[in-house]
Design a protein around this motif. Structure first.
Motif, PDB file in Angstrom:
ATOM      1  N   ILE A 173       0.831  -1.111  -0.145  1.00 41.03           N
ATOM      2  CA  ILE A 173      -0.059  -0.057   0.032  1.00 41.03           C
ATOM      3  C   ILE A 173       0.808   1.148   0.136  1.00 41.03           C
ATOM      4  O   ILE A 173       0.662   2.242  -0.926  1.00 41.03           O
ATOM      5  N   LEU A 174       1.960   1.243   0.839  1.00 41.02           N
ATOM      6  CA  LEU A 174       2.861   2.400   0.803  1.00 41.02           C
ATOM      7  C   LEU A 174       3.607   2.680  -0.224  1.00 41.02           C
ATOM      8  O   LEU A 174       3.947   3.714  -0.869  1.00 41.02           O
ATOM      9  N   LYS A 175       4.121   1.462  -0.955  1.00 42.11           N
ATOM     10  CA  LYS A 175       4.644   1.531  -2.337  1.00 42.11           C
ATOM     11  C   LYS A 175       3.968   2.141  -3.448  1.00 42.11           C
ATOM     12  O   LYS A 175       4.340   3.193  -4.043  1.00 42.11           O
ATOM     13  N   LEU A 176       2.493   1.883  -3.306  1.00 42.84           N
ATOM     14  CA  LEU A 176       1.632   2.759  -4.521  1.00 42.84           C
ATOM     15  C   LEU A 176       1.411   4.149  -3.913  1.00 42.84           C
ATOM     16  O   LEU A 176       1.410   4.851  -4.708  1.00 42.84           O
ATOM     17  N   MET A 177       1.285   4.456  -2.715  1.00 42.38           N
ATOM     18  CA  MET A 177       1.182   5.701  -2.148  1.00 42.38           C
ATOM     19  C   MET A 177       2.564   6.608  -2.627  1.00 42.38           C
ATOM     20  O   MET A 177       2.365   7.890  -3.067  1.00 42.38           O
ATOM     21  N   PHE A 178       3.515   5.976  -2.421  1.00 36.29           N
ATOM     22  CA  PHE A 178       4.833   6.435  -2.798  1.00 36.29           C
ATOM     23  C   PHE A 178       4.963   6.829  -4.122  1.00 36.29           C
ATOM     24  O   PHE A 178       5.339   7.905  -4.741  1.00 36.29           O
ATOM     25  N   GLU A 179       4.435   5.957  -5.036  1.00 38.49           N
ATOM     26  CA  GLU A 179       4.474   6.021  -6.561  1.00 38.49           C
ATOM     27  C   GLU A 179       3.495   7.066  -6.884  1.00 38.49           C
ATOM     28  O   GLU A 179       3.634   7.795  -7.830  1.00 38.49           O
ATOM     29  N   LYS A 180       2.537   7.340  -6.152  1.00 32.26           N
ATOM     30  CA  LYS A 180       1.370   8.606  -6.631  1.00 32.26           C
ATOM     31  C   LYS A 180       2.023   9.704  -5.920  1.00 32.26           C
ATOM     32  O   LYS A 180       1.312  10.983  -6.020  1.00 32.26           O
ATOM     33  N   ASN A 181       3.143   9.644  -5.262  1.00 26.84           N
ATOM     34  CA  ASN A 181       3.730  11.168  -4.404  1.00 26.84           C
ATOM     35  C   ASN A 181       3.140  11.593  -3.389  1.00 26.84           C
ATOM     36  O   ASN A 181       3.026  12.902  -3.160  1.00 26.84           O
ATOM     37  N   LEU A 182       2.303  10.677  -2.798  1.00 28.01           N
ATOM     38  CA  LEU A 182       1.519  11.080  -1.700  1.00 28.01           C
ATOM     39  C   LEU A 182       2.223  11.199  -0.411  1.00 28.01           C
ATOM     40  O   LEU A 182       2.118  11.876   0.458  1.00 28.01           O
ATOM     41  N   ILE A 183       3.383  10.395  -0.359  1.00 30.65           N
ATOM     42  CA  ILE A 183       4.084  10.291   0.921  1.00 30.65           C
ATOM     43  C   ILE A 183       5.590  10.474   0.818  1.00 30.65           C
ATOM     44  O   ILE A 183       6.150  10.164  -0.513  1.00 30.65           O
ATOM     45  N   HIS A 184       6.532  10.843   1.813  1.00 31.55           N
ATOM     46  CA  HIS A 184       7.869  10.851   1.690  1.00 31.55           C
ATOM     47  C   HIS A 184       8.328  10.034   2.606  1.00 31.55           C
ATOM     48  O   HIS A 184       7.529   9.426   3.651  1.00 31.55           O
ATOM     49  N   ILE A 185       9.574   9.437   2.532  1.00 28.12           N
ATOM     50  CA  ILE A 185      10.323   8.587   3.507  1.00 28.12           C
ATOM     51  C   ILE A 185      10.951   9.631   4.185  1.00 28.12           C
ATOM     52  O   ILE A 185      11.901  10.161   3.868  1.00 28.12           O
ATOM     53  N   SER A 186      10.704   9.759   5.719  1.00 25.25           N
ATOM     54  CA  SER A 186      11.189  11.061   6.397  1.00 25.25           C
ATOM     55  C   SER A 186      12.639  10.835   6.584  1.00 25.25           C
ATOM     56  O   SER A 186      13.147  11.902   6.833  1.00 25.25           O
TER      57      SER A 186
END
Length: 829
Positions: A173-186
């Motif tokens: 899920i986080l991989k998909l959100m990352f690809e959508k540019n929704l999240i950062h790895i802090s």
């Protein structure tokens, strides 16, 4: 050797995968593949696995087989994250070589190689991408829950998100959100690389008609005379240059920004924002893209081409400002014509933005940039583009060696002598220059090493015929090397002609440069205000509570700082030892130079460039912009000013105290001093006018200073090499350092003596130590060092490393080793 055959899958075959975990463990773990994932696994893909009792990690598949592990029961992999492999067979082989050569674990190499977003783990922290406008109505239920939770708590671990969603693995899920540019790895959120933008002014094409202009001027002169002045200034500037910037127009017209803004609002003038080079703005872009090589450059380029037919590595020795970059561009063009990839390595990416912009002018969308100032989303994007062969040229710092190249034809290592290419902590402690040579060999590519002051190892390899060799002896455009003048601090102190830390010669040079509206760079290889605070009565000096170093006073914070662990404390007004109030500051750093210079030259615009002033977002770019736009008259800096700065109006370089470089207890001190002094000196007079360098020292007759004045690298090389051969140092010997660390100094002593004695059983007199290093305690760990020197002939370094590894493992199995850390460092200098 590098080819991996695709494993033949059948639905009910029991498969096992050997994976690389991003951890410092000496062996790879094997996991079982659920039947339903048989067709999904492939070498180079990432999988989610459980390691330990409860922690989840992203691992990379190294091998697939039907062999179960003998010593333990294999756990099942939880998820396959990728449709296609993200790591290539070449990379897996390269990782293993780095691990073997630099004596670390392959998991540590993986940790250094992959961007954080490609190695998610339970404790990885996630935060929202605040630069992205999230359409919440388009989110899936679980994505919406995660976004809502991050609104309440800005940072969550993957474990937190798993609890929130009530499921074990959330990485897909986080991989998909990352690809959508929704999240950062802090952990990796850092400032985004921002090209410098500048506003350019053009005339509305309507007024290209002279009749329209003639009608306009009387109206403006009557109603808005300042706007009329600005328009006249634009017409004047546009006759002599192709592009007119907004800043130039304001300066030329004296009309002010509001007048130009009004002309833009009236659509008389048009404003266009463009990306521009941070340096060399004054140059004509046509001249940059259509340059001609000098006769010597042409000859050297042909020589490099011939040598590449026989040698895999060639050293280009060219004096500062000799046009090495132009040769690099021609070589890159040739590789691109052959449809091969190029890696252009730079030691300090942040200080060489002009090379980034210059190469982008040439190669446009074919060039990618990869370095630590990019956030993780951008790093993954570059990774994917290299993997898909969308980028033909990569410009980057040492970590760009680990990108997934398919067909690397050429690696250029610019300023190959720089210590920045060596990774010191954490492991892998690799040297990017040396690793680049192995990497290029894997791809059947070539390596060009470039420097005005080559490392002795590279120069020795060139002189003995192992590498090819080419030399540029003239500055491009016929500009002369700077005039170097050495001034004795001791003599001027006796004569009382020195002011603060500035000799009369340096002050006269600064005054003359300022009068001519030229710029000055002053070099002092120590930051802070004063290195030591000392009591005049009892000689007490405050020390760090975690490290064996004295604290440095920083006037900007009013505190004493440790430059090793970051500890800070208030500066005392009373001596804690004897109660005296007679405390004084000894020595001086860049902060004190800046402070005292502002008293001596109150009208000068002074700035400082060191680690303290460049920590904040965009601060480095701001300093460079201000220097280029002549908002700074004098720049005071540490060794940062020696790397990559190239400004037309810098005519004077002042080296405040050369002795801090020369009097250092290291066999490379003279080599490093020459390199630093020559590189700093090379910043002066790079555009048509001979520059001047003033070196202040207590020892004006020091051999290295004489060699710098004469620009005699060969004399330095042959003198130093004779000593190195006598005392068994590189390039004649290989060195491996072992640092043994423990929080108890007595236990550490016994451990280090035991380990050194065990090593002597195998290597005899090649083992030196244990000794205490210059800084014998850092972050509460005491340190002892053991040095091993191996001759280049007559001994297998591979076998020596294998024995060394066995001795370390044997030591770590004994009770004596409890609480200790052993860190091997291959080729430590």
């Amino acid at each position: 050797m590098l080819e991996f055959t695709e494993f033949e899958h059948t639905d009910r075959k029991t498969l096992f995968v050997e994976v690389i975990l991003p951890l410092s463990i000496s062996k790879n773990y094997t996991y079982r593949v659920p039947f339903e994932m048989n067709n999904a696994v492939a070498i180079g893909k990432r999988v989610v696995v459980q390691f330990g009792k409860s922690k989840l990690y992203t691992a990379v598949i190294k091998e697939i087989s039907e062999l179960a592990p003998e010593k333990y029961e294999a756990k099942y992999i939880i998820e396959v994250l990728d449709n296609l492999p993200v790591v290539t067979p070449h990379q897996l082989y390269f990782w293993q070589w780095v691990a073997d050569y630099y004596m670390c674990n392959v998991g540590e190499v993986m940790n250094a190689a992959l961007p954080a977003a490609l190695k998610l783990a339970s404790e990885t922290k996630i935060e929202l991408n605040k630069e992205f406008d999230i359409d919440r109505s388009a989110l899936h239920d679980k994505e919406f829950l995660i976004v809502e939770a991050l609104d309440i708590q800005p940072e969550l671990t993957i474990s937190d998100i798993a609890k929130l969603l009530g499921q074990k693995t959330v990485m897909p899920i986080l991989k998909l959100m990352f690809e959508k540019n929704l999240i950062h790895i802090s952990e990796e959120v850092s400032e985004r690389y921002k090209p410098r933008k500048r506003t350019f002014i053009t005339l509305n094409p309507v007024y290209n008609n002279p009749d329209n202009l003639r009608e306009l001027f009387p109206i403006l002169e009557k109603r808005a005379p300042k706007q009329a002045d600005a328009l006249l200034a634009y017409i004047k500037l546009s006759r002599t240059q192709k592009a007119v910037s907004k800043n130039e127009l304001i300066e030329e017209s004296g009309a002010g920004e509001s007048s130009i803004k009004s002309l833009i609002e009236k659509e008389i003038l048009l404003a266009v924002e463009k990306n521009v080079s941070r340096l060399h703005f004054e140059e004509d872009l046509d001249a940059i893209t259509n340059f001609d090589l000098s006769d010597q450059q042409t000859e050297v380029l042909e020589s490099i081409g011939r040598q590449f037919l026989e040698k895999d590595v060639t050293l280009l020795h060219g004096v500062t400002s000799s046009g090495k970059t132009q040769l690099y561009i021609r070589l890159i063009e040739e590789m691109m014509r052959n449809d091969r990839q190029v890696l252009y390595l730079l030691p300090e990416i942040a200080l060489t933005t002009h090379i980034i912009e210059r190469l982008r002018i040439y190669f446009g969308a074919d060039i990618g940039v990869y370095h630590s100032r990019f956030n993780d989303n951008e790093r993954v994007e570059v990774w994917q583009k290299v993997l898909n062969n969308d980028y033909k040229v990569i410009l980057g710092a040492r970590s760009s060696l680990f990108l997934p190249f398919n067909d690397l034809g050429l690696i250029i290592v610019d300023e190959e002598h720089e210590t920045s290419y060596k990774q010191f902590d954490p492991a892998p402690r690799y040297n990017a220059r040396d690793a680049a040579i192995f990497l290029a060999g894997m791809h059947h590519g070539k390596v060009l090493l470039g420097s005005a002051t080559p490392s002795f190892e590279s120069y020795h390899n060139a002189k003995t015929g192992k590498y090819g060799f080419a030399e540029l002896t003239e500055r491009f455009g016929g500009v002369e090397l700077p005039d170097v003048e050495v001034v004795s601090i001791a003599t001027e102190t006796k004569q009382k002609t020195i002011q603060s830390h500035f000799t009369s010669v340096l002050m006269a040079g600064i005054t003359e440069a300022l009068a001519n509206k030229e710029q000055v760079i002053l070099f002092q290889n120590r930051r802070g205000y004063a290195p030591v605070l000392m009591c005049k009565i009892c000689a007490f000096t405050p020390k760090c509570i975690n490290c064996d170093v004295s604290l440095t006073y920083h006037k900007s914070s009013g505190k004493l700082h440790c430059h090793y662990c970051g500890y800070k404390e208030d500066s005392p007004s009373i001596c804690p030892a004897c109660g005296s109030t007679h405390l004084e500051y000894k020595g001086f750093g860049t902060e004190k130079i800046e402070d005292e210079l502002s008293l001596l030259l109150p009208d000068a615009r002074i700035a400082r460039m060191d680690l303290d002033t460049t920590r904040a977002r965009n601060s480095l770019q701001t300093i460079l912009n201000d220097l280029e736009e002549k908002k700074i008259d004098i720049l005071v800096g540490t060794q940062m000013v020696a790397k990559g700065l190239d400004f037309s109006d810098v005519t004077l370089i002042g080296i405040i105290n050369a002795d801090s470089l020369l009097k250092f207890p290291d066999y490379r001190a003279n080599e490093r001093s020459f390199q630093m002094l020559a590189q700093v000196s090379g910043r002066a007079g790079r555009r048509g006018k001979q520059g001047k360098v003033v070196i202040q020292t207590y020892d004006p007759f020091h051999r290295v200073i004489k060699q710098v004045i004469a620009n005699d690298y060969n004399d330095l090389y042959y003198t130093e090499m004779a000593e190195r051969k006598s005392f068994k140092y590189p390039p004649f010997y290989r060195i491996i350092n072992l640092d043994i660390k423990h929080k108890n100094p007595e236990i550490l002593y016994n451990q280090s003596v035991y380990l050194a004695n065990e090593l002597r059983k195998h290597f005899g007199e090649r083992v030196i130590g244990p000794e205490s290093p210059l800084i014998s305690r850092i972050r509460n760990f005491y340190i002892k060092s053991v040095m091993l020197k191996f001759e280049k002939d007559g001994i297998s370094i591979v076998k020596a490393k294998a024995i060394l590894k066995d001795v370390i493992v044997q030591f770590q199995t004994t009770k004596l080793s409890k609480g200790s850390i052993v860190q091997p460092d291959v080729d430590p200098y």
